[in-house]
Design an enzyme around this catalytic site. Structure first.
Site, PDB file in Angstrom:
ATOM      1  N   CYS A   1       0.834  -1.196   0.000  1.00 31.98           N
ATOM      2  CA  CYS A   1       0.000   0.000   0.000  1.00 31.98           C
ATOM      3  C   CYS A   1       0.876   1.256   0.000  1.00 31.98           C
ATOM      4  CB  CYS A   1      -0.974  -0.066   1.174  1.00 31.98           C
ATOM      5  SG  CYS A   1      -2.311   1.137   1.149  1.00 31.98           S
ATOM      6  N   ALA A   2       0.787   2.059   1.026  1.00 27.69           N
ATOM      7  CA  ALA A   2       1.588   3.283   1.120  1.00 27.69           C
ATOM      8  C   ALA A   2       2.942   3.039   1.786  1.00 27.69           C
ATOM      9  CB  ALA A   2       0.820   4.353   1.894  1.00 27.69           C
TER      10      ALA A   2
END
Length: 180
Positions: A101-102
């Site tokens: 994800c991030a």
């Protein structure tokens, strides 16, 4: 075989729990490790009690470190100088590192992200590192494995199992989980 799943306040719960659960199903000693404390709050208000905190683990005992995403969790990971040093040490020893994800933001900040990676689509602008690809849900480049986000967490965790335990365990677990 031990894997540290590092949780910072604001972590993405679906990613963290999926990874921990699937690794444990594969008989991998998957430890939830709080970045700063044992009680860690997810981005959707779910509190998780970590097994350990980062200051108390012996990083040389781990085969891999994995970073779930979520915001502001990924930012908290990226800002941690202690985690950055651990990531650089893992990379220098060619020890496996994963981020979803991030969370590849923390890998870029630490200077360990390789030439090919993926992340949550659109977040590559924040990561600001060349080599972003959206072509695969999971990208492996040398000792670094990255993935897109919540919907790819199970696939990501299964690829970690494949990497650490081999094809037989991977295919059995994939079948048991009804993963197509």
């Amino acid at each position: 075989m031990k894997v540290a799943i590092v949780l910072a306040n604001g972590f993405e719960e679906l990613e963290a729990i999926s990874i921990i659960d699937i690794l444990r199903r594969a008989d991998i000693d998957a430890l939830a490790v709080g970045l700063e404390k044992k009680c860690v709050h997810g981005t959707h208000g779910i509190e998780l009690v970590a097994d350990e905190i980062l200051d108390d683990i012996k990083v040389s005992e781990f085969s891999m470190i994995v970073l779930p995403g979520g915001l502001p969790g990924a930012e908290n990971l990226a800002k941690s100088e202690k985690l950055g040093k651990i990531l650089r040490d893992f990379d220098a020893n060619n020890t496996k590192i994963g981020a979803i994800c991030a969370a590849p933001w923390a890998l870029a900040t630490a200077g360990v992200l390789k030439s090919s990676y993926t992340c949550y689509p659109g977040f590559e602008n924040q990561i600001a590192h060349p080599g972003y690809t959206n072509a695969a849900n999971v990208v492996k480049d040398q000792n670094i494995m990255t993935s897109k986000g919540p919907a790819t967490a199970m696939e990501f965790a299964l690829q970690i199992v494949r990497e650490l335990k081999g094809e037989q365990v991977y295919f059995k677990l994939k079948s048991d989980l009804l993963f197509k």
